[in-house]
Motif scaffolding. Structure first.
Motif, PDB file in Angstrom:
ATOM      1  N   PHE A 202       0.811  -1.216   0.000  1.00  0.00           N
ATOM      2  CA  PHE A 202       0.000   0.000   0.000  1.00  0.00           C
ATOM      3  C   PHE A 202       0.843   1.265   0.000  1.00  0.00           C
ATOM      4  O   PHE A 202       0.306   2.351  -0.129  1.00  0.00           O
ATOM      5  CB  PHE A 202      -0.920   0.030   1.231  1.00  0.00           C
ATOM      6  N   PRO A 234      -7.094 -13.359  22.614  1.00  0.00           N
ATOM      7  CA  PRO A 234      -7.054 -14.409  21.586  1.00  0.00           C
ATOM      8  C   PRO A 234      -6.860 -13.853  20.178  1.00  0.00           C
ATOM      9  O   PRO A 234      -6.505 -14.598  19.274  1.00  0.00           O
ATOM     10  CB  PRO A 234      -8.423 -15.081  21.717  1.00  0.00           C
ATOM     11  N   LEU A 235      -7.100 -12.562  19.990  1.00  0.00           N
ATOM     12  CA  LEU A 235      -6.950 -11.994  18.658  1.00  0.00           C
ATOM     13  C   LEU A 235      -5.528 -11.536  18.374  1.00  0.00           C
ATOM     14  O   LEU A 235      -5.178 -11.298  17.226  1.00  0.00           O
ATOM     15  CB  LEU A 235      -7.891 -10.791  18.487  1.00  0.00           C
ATOM     16  N   LEU A 262      -2.290 -21.750  14.607  1.00  0.00           N
ATOM     17  CA  LEU A 262      -3.568 -21.498  13.930  1.00  0.00           C
ATOM     18  C   LEU A 262      -3.804 -19.996  13.810  1.00  0.00           C
ATOM     19  O   LEU A 262      -4.243 -19.487  12.771  1.00  0.00           O
ATOM     20  CB  LEU A 262      -4.681 -22.152  14.743  1.00  0.00           C
ATOM     21  N   ARG A 263      -3.504 -19.293  14.906  1.00  0.00           N
ATOM     22  CA  ARG A 263      -3.681 -17.841  14.911  1.00  0.00           C
ATOM     23  C   ARG A 263      -2.770 -17.216  13.859  1.00  0.00           C
ATOM     24  O   ARG A 263      -3.178 -16.316  13.108  1.00  0.00           O
ATOM     25  CB  ARG A 263      -3.348 -17.313  16.300  1.00  0.00           C
ATOM     26  N   VAL A 266      -4.177 -17.526  10.425  1.00  0.00           N
ATOM     27  CA  VAL A 266      -5.220 -16.542  10.110  1.00  0.00           C
ATOM     28  C   VAL A 266      -4.572 -15.245   9.630  1.00  0.00           C
ATOM     29  O   VAL A 266      -4.958 -14.677   8.600  1.00  0.00           O
ATOM     30  CB  VAL A 266      -6.103 -16.284  11.343  1.00  0.00           C
ATOM     31  N   VAL A 269      -3.111 -15.801   6.103  1.00  0.00           N
ATOM     32  CA  VAL A 269      -4.101 -15.810   5.017  1.00  0.00           C
ATOM     33  C   VAL A 269      -4.601 -14.397   4.744  1.00  0.00           C
ATOM     34  O   VAL A 269      -4.692 -13.950   3.599  1.00  0.00           O
ATOM     35  CB  VAL A 269      -5.270 -16.755   5.384  1.00  0.00           C
ATOM     36  N   LEU A 270      -4.896 -13.675   5.842  1.00  0.00           N
ATOM     37  CA  LEU A 270      -5.371 -12.303   5.682  1.00  0.00           C
ATOM     38  C   LEU A 270      -4.340 -11.453   4.950  1.00  0.00           C
ATOM     39  O   LEU A 270      -4.671 -10.742   3.993  1.00  0.00           O
ATOM     40  CB  LEU A 270      -5.621 -11.697   7.066  1.00  0.00           C
ATOM     41  N   VAL A 274      -4.860  -9.755   1.253  1.00  0.00           N
ATOM     42  CA  VAL A 274      -4.839  -8.307   1.034  1.00  0.00           C
ATOM     43  C   VAL A 274      -3.740  -7.945   0.038  1.00  0.00           C
ATOM     44  O   VAL A 274      -3.942  -7.128  -0.869  1.00  0.00           O
ATOM     45  CB  VAL A 274      -4.648  -7.580   2.376  1.00  0.00           C
ATOM     46  N   VAL A 277      -4.820  -8.933  -3.561  1.00  0.00           N
ATOM     47  CA  VAL A 277      -5.873  -8.050  -4.071  1.00  0.00           C
ATOM     48  C   VAL A 277      -5.289  -6.692  -4.410  1.00  0.00           C
ATOM     49  O   VAL A 277      -5.548  -6.121  -5.470  1.00  0.00           O
ATOM     50  CB  VAL A 277      -7.004  -7.942  -3.021  1.00  0.00           C
ATOM     51  N   ARG A 278      -4.473  -6.174  -3.530  1.00  0.00           N
ATOM     52  CA  ARG A 278      -3.911  -4.845  -3.739  1.00  0.00           C
ATOM     53  C   ARG A 278      -2.972  -4.839  -4.958  1.00  0.00           C
ATOM     54  O   ARG A 278      -3.014  -3.928  -5.782  1.00  0.00           O
ATOM     55  CB  ARG A 278      -3.180  -4.421  -2.470  1.00  0.00           C
ATOM     56  N   ARG A 281      -4.497  -4.668  -8.350  1.00  0.00           N
ATOM     57  CA  ARG A 281      -5.076  -3.386  -8.740  1.00  0.00           C
ATOM     58  C   ARG A 281      -4.038  -2.272  -8.808  1.00  0.00           C
ATOM     59  O   ARG A 281      -4.351  -1.172  -9.209  1.00  0.00           O
ATOM     60  CB  ARG A 281      -6.140  -2.983  -7.716  1.00  0.00           C
TER      61      ARG A 281
ATOM     62  N   TRP B   6     -13.273  -4.640  -4.419  1.00  0.00           N
ATOM     63  CA  TRP B   6     -12.727  -4.298  -3.098  1.00  0.00           C
ATOM     64  C   TRP B   6     -13.649  -4.758  -1.999  1.00  0.00           C
ATOM     65  O   TRP B   6     -13.217  -5.335  -1.014  1.00  0.00           O
ATOM     66  CB  TRP B   6     -12.534  -2.783  -2.987  1.00  0.00           C
ATOM     67  N   ALA B   9     -13.375  -8.400  -1.688  1.00  0.00           N
ATOM     68  CA  ALA B   9     -12.137  -8.785  -1.012  1.00  0.00           C
ATOM     69  C   ALA B   9     -12.243  -8.518   0.476  1.00  0.00           C
ATOM     70  O   ALA B   9     -11.846  -9.343   1.312  1.00  0.00           O
ATOM     71  CB  ALA B   9     -10.966  -8.011  -1.612  1.00  0.00           C
ATOM     72  N   ALA B  13     -11.933 -11.257   3.353  1.00  0.00           N
ATOM     73  CA  ALA B  13     -10.934 -11.156   4.412  1.00  0.00           C
ATOM     74  C   ALA B  13     -11.608 -11.205   5.773  1.00  0.00           C
ATOM     75  O   ALA B  13     -11.163 -11.910   6.683  1.00  0.00           O
ATOM     76  CB  ALA B  13     -10.146  -9.866   4.257  1.00  0.00           C
ATOM     77  N   VAL B  16     -12.655 -14.754   6.537  1.00  0.00           N
ATOM     78  CA  VAL B  16     -11.508 -15.565   6.936  1.00  0.00           C
ATOM     79  C   VAL B  16     -11.117 -15.247   8.374  1.00  0.00           C
ATOM     80  O   VAL B  16     -10.908 -16.135   9.199  1.00  0.00           O
ATOM     81  CB  VAL B  16     -10.318 -15.306   5.990  1.00  0.00           C
ATOM     82  N   ALA B  17     -11.078 -13.949   8.686  1.00  0.00           N
ATOM     83  CA  ALA B  17     -10.678 -13.553  10.040  1.00  0.00           C
ATOM     84  C   ALA B  17     -11.653 -14.102  11.057  1.00  0.00           C
ATOM     85  O   ALA B  17     -11.260 -14.674  12.070  1.00  0.00           O
ATOM     86  CB  ALA B  17     -10.619 -12.039  10.126  1.00  0.00           C
ATOM     87  N   GLY B  20     -11.345 -17.905  11.307  1.00  0.00           N
ATOM     88  CA  GLY B  20     -10.079 -18.262  11.933  1.00  0.00           C
ATOM     89  C   GLY B  20     -10.086 -17.967  13.408  1.00  0.00           C
ATOM     90  O   GLY B  20      -9.768 -18.821  14.236  1.00  0.00           O
ATOM     91  N   VAL B  21     -10.490 -16.745  13.729  1.00  0.00           N
ATOM     92  CA  VAL B  21     -10.512 -16.378  15.142  1.00  0.00           C
ATOM     93  C   VAL B  21     -11.502 -17.245  15.883  1.00  0.00           C
ATOM     94  O   VAL B  21     -11.251 -17.689  17.000  1.00  0.00           O
ATOM     95  CB  VAL B  21     -10.831 -14.879  15.274  1.00  0.00           C
ATOM     96  N   VAL B  24      -9.898 -20.366  16.736  1.00  0.00           N
ATOM     97  CA  VAL B  24      -8.906 -20.226  17.796  1.00  0.00           C
ATOM     98  C   VAL B  24      -9.600 -20.048  19.139  1.00  0.00           C
ATOM     99  O   VAL B  24      -9.216 -20.632  20.142  1.00  0.00           O
ATOM    100  CB  VAL B  24      -7.982 -19.030  17.498  1.00  0.00           C
ATOM    101  N   VAL B  25     -10.633 -19.203  19.136  1.00  0.00           N
ATOM    102  CA  VAL B  25     -11.223 -18.803  20.404  1.00  0.00           C
ATOM    103  C   VAL B  25     -12.216 -19.831  20.934  1.00  0.00           C
ATOM    104  O   VAL B  25     -12.288 -20.062  22.128  1.00  0.00           O
ATOM    105  CB  VAL B  25     -11.916 -17.429  20.238  1.00  0.00           C
TER     106      VAL B  25
END
Lengths: 284, 348
Positions: A202, A234-235, A262-263, A266, A269-270, A274, A277-278, A281, B6, B9, B13, B16-17, B20-21, B24-25
């Motif tokens: 970005f 946990p996040l 696992l965390r 996540v 993947v995120l 991103v 995708v970015r 474009r 966008w 996407a 995202a 997925v979050a 995933g969370v 985990v949680v």
């Protein structure tokens, strides 16, 4: 349609990735960071060998695990990986990620790559391969130097590892535990790297990426320390970063390692999503 | 079109979050209550007493919201959640691992010798496995018929409490009966309810929950978060001190003068049932107290709030489930009761 269509219109992905890895590894800053990482276990090992034998940590003066290294050399790579994971390893992958996209953009060379007849997806894969190589190398350097320093400088009870549970592991199993922690650390680093790559895609200022990643880690640390924000834990990626210590317990508890991996997945993947995708474009 | 992409996407995202969370949680519990044949409290308690304790492995989660004051040197007592790993091999053999972020305390018993190993200072303490170290449950009622014992125990409890089997629950993936003890309305206690979840199949108590007045959350919950029945690796129940370990011999184990060791004359109880108050005398509070206190024992003199009344003056330490008053002349009153009940007991 009758003209001979060439069977391959683009360079194989492996060759692209190999070129990128070669390019990344030739950068002086990468080499300097790798050398610094290699110094961590050496400095730790020499410090422990000079100041304390077994039982020197009677009053628990060492920072956590480091006290457990005394006279127990094979703990050194695991302790060193834990220490480096706090800041230096994320810094290394963040540097690589910053250079990968934002760095190219700041030099104006990213435009050339975007115009080149290389698919954007392939471009991301190629750049990610460079970052992956740095992450793996960084961890392997710390682990290997740690094992060697631990066995040569710190020494131990004839090539065995004393676990925190008071049991003794043979050399093979001890190296297996080190490899487990190394693999787990790589996973955590890849999560950091993916987020860094996303930020990198970005901006055209590499420093923004470094500041965002290191600042983010510090903010995560602060958030984790606030009791009323316990639900947030946990996040946070950093929550599970103490799980490397679990490899020193016997029997091996896998819960912490699995949930933190696992965390990390996540975040990975995120970050990758991103980034892709970015980059699809991005104009230049 | 670009904008749509966008949004897509972003949604992807976010999904997925969230997934995933969530993975985990997601807590393991919160499952529907299993359906089990009804059982009377007497039958449940007697089956707990007679049940065979086979080998098992598990994780015990301690959720502590007792509100104990922060005692220096004993951080485990403060509020929070901790996980303990346990293995039992039957016949008095067992292993307990109490992990901390950068160390571990390990307790191993092979049936004849108990070892306590602390990774922080690398010491192992050896002591013979005494009778009191056997599994705490099943120790009483050995000499008499468990059914009678259970009936008697419940009859005694019924004088002050309501005893009931209140439905079922799932604890650590096992269907369990919930045995609930509720104080009679006349009892003046801080406790609202004590629940014991008993495995419907093996009749092993899986979880203990203590609920206090005025709080929906448990004040203390100790229970298995994970349990597997079955034979365990016998090497778990042996301990060889690793090289470089200081080995100490502790005859009395890690158990300093417990409740039993105190001479009876120093203690009396006031009231019965839930509002029992124990009034005793603190160990000599003369000038030598500082030296006599065993190393590591917390200094309690600075805790609590000052209170006074016709009975004297002292300091009151209040927690979610119990109150303790230490008077300035060395008397101690403690109970799962409000402060007023303690002062009445002290005044007697």
């Amino acid at each position: 349609m009758t003209t001979a269509v060439p069977t391959r219109t683009s360079a194989p992905l492996g060759r692209l990735a190999a070129a990128e890895v070669r390019w990344v590894l030739r950068r002086p800053r990468t080499l300097v960071l790798l050398a610094l990482l290699g110094l961590i276990p050496v400095a730790l090992g020499i410090g422990i060998a000079l100041t304390g034998g077994p039982g020197a940590g009677e009053d628990g003066d060492g920072p956590g695990l480091v006290a457990a290294v005394a006279g127990n050399g094979l703990v050194l790579p695991i302790a060193a990986l834990g220490l480096a994971l706090a800041l230096l390893l994320p810094l290394t992958v963040a540097t690589a990620s910053a250079d990968a996209l934002a760095g190219e953009a700041s030099h104006g060379t990213l435009r050339g790559l975007l115009l080149a007849p290389v698919g954007r997806g392939r471009l991301v894969v190629m750049k990610a391969a460079g970052v992956l190589a740095v992450a793996v190398l960084a961890v392997v350097v710390v682990a290997v130097v740690g094992v060697i320093t631990g066995m040569v400088v710190v020494g131990g009870p004839s090539g065995t590892l004393i676990t925190l549970s008071g049991t003794t592991l043979g050399l093979g199993e001890a190296l297996g535990r080190v490899a487990l922690v190394a693999g787990w650390t790589i996973g955590q680093l890849l999560a950091v790297a993916a987020v860094a790559l996303a930020i990198s895609s970005f901006t055209e200022h590499p420093l923004v990426v470094l500041a965002a990643v290191l600042g983010g880690l510090i903010v995560f640390g602060v958030l984790a320390a606030i009791p009323s924000l316990e639900w947030l834990q946990p996040l946070l990626l950093t929550t599970g970063w103490g799980a490397g210590t679990d490899a020193l317990r016997d029997p091996l508890p896998l819960d912490g390692l699995a949930s933190s991996s696992l965390r990390a997945l996540v975040y990975l993947v995120l970050g990758v999503a991103v980034t892709v995708v970015r980059m699809r474009r991005r104009d230049g | 079109m670009g904008r749509r992409k966008w949004v897509g996407a972003g949604l992807g995202a976010g999904l997925v979050a969230a997934v995933g969370v969530g993975l985990v949680v997601a807590p393991a519990g919160a499952a529907a209550a299993p359906v089990l044949p009804p059982i009377s409290p007497e039958d449940l308690v007697s089956s707990v007493m007679t049940a065979q304790r086979g080998p098992l492995a598990g994780e015990v989660e301690v959720d502590n919201a007792l509100g104990l004051p922060a005692v220096p040197g004993a951080p485990q007592l403060a509020n929070g959640t901790s996980t303990i790993r346990v293995w039992s091999g039957g016949e008095g053999r067992g292993r307990v691992a109490i992990p901390s972020p950068d160390g571990e305390r390990t307790l191993v018993s092979d049936g004849t010798t108990r070892w306590a190993y602390d990774s922080q200072d690398r010491t192992a303490t050896r002591s013979p496995a005494g009778d009191h170290q056997g599994p705490p449950e099943g120790a009483p009622g050995q000499d008499q018929d468990p059914t009678t014992a259970a009936t008697q125990a419940i009859a005694t409890l019924r004088q002050t409490s309501t005893v009931a089997v209140d439905g079922t629950a799932e604890v650590a993936g096992r269907a369990a009966y919930q045995l609930v003890l509720t104080p009679q309305p006349t009892e003046r206690t801080l406790l609202r309810e004590v629940r014991v979840a008993v495995d419907a199949e093996t009749r092993l108590p899986l979880q203990l929950t203590v609920l206090a007045q005025g709080s929906a959350e448990p004040a203390l919950q100790v229970g298995f978060s994970e349990i597997t029945y079955g034979p365990q690796d016998p090497s778990l129940f042996t301990f060889t001190p690793p090289p470089g370990t200081t080995v100490r011999d502790g005859q009395d184990g890690g158990r300093p003068d417990g409740q039993q060791g105190r001479p009876e004359g120093e203690r009396r109880t006031v009231g019965d049932g839930w509002d029992t108050v124990i009034v005793g005398r603190a160990p000599a509070r003369e000038g030598g107290e500082q030296q006599q206190r065993p190393e590591g024992a917390p200094d309690l003199s600075a805790l609590g709030t000052p209170v006074s009344g016709p009975w004297g003056s002292g300091r009151a330490i209040t927690t979610a489930v119990a109150t303790v008053i230490v008077t300035d002349d060395g008397r101690i009153a403690a109970g799962a009761v409000p402060q007023q009940v303690l002062t009445e007991a002290l005044a007697q």
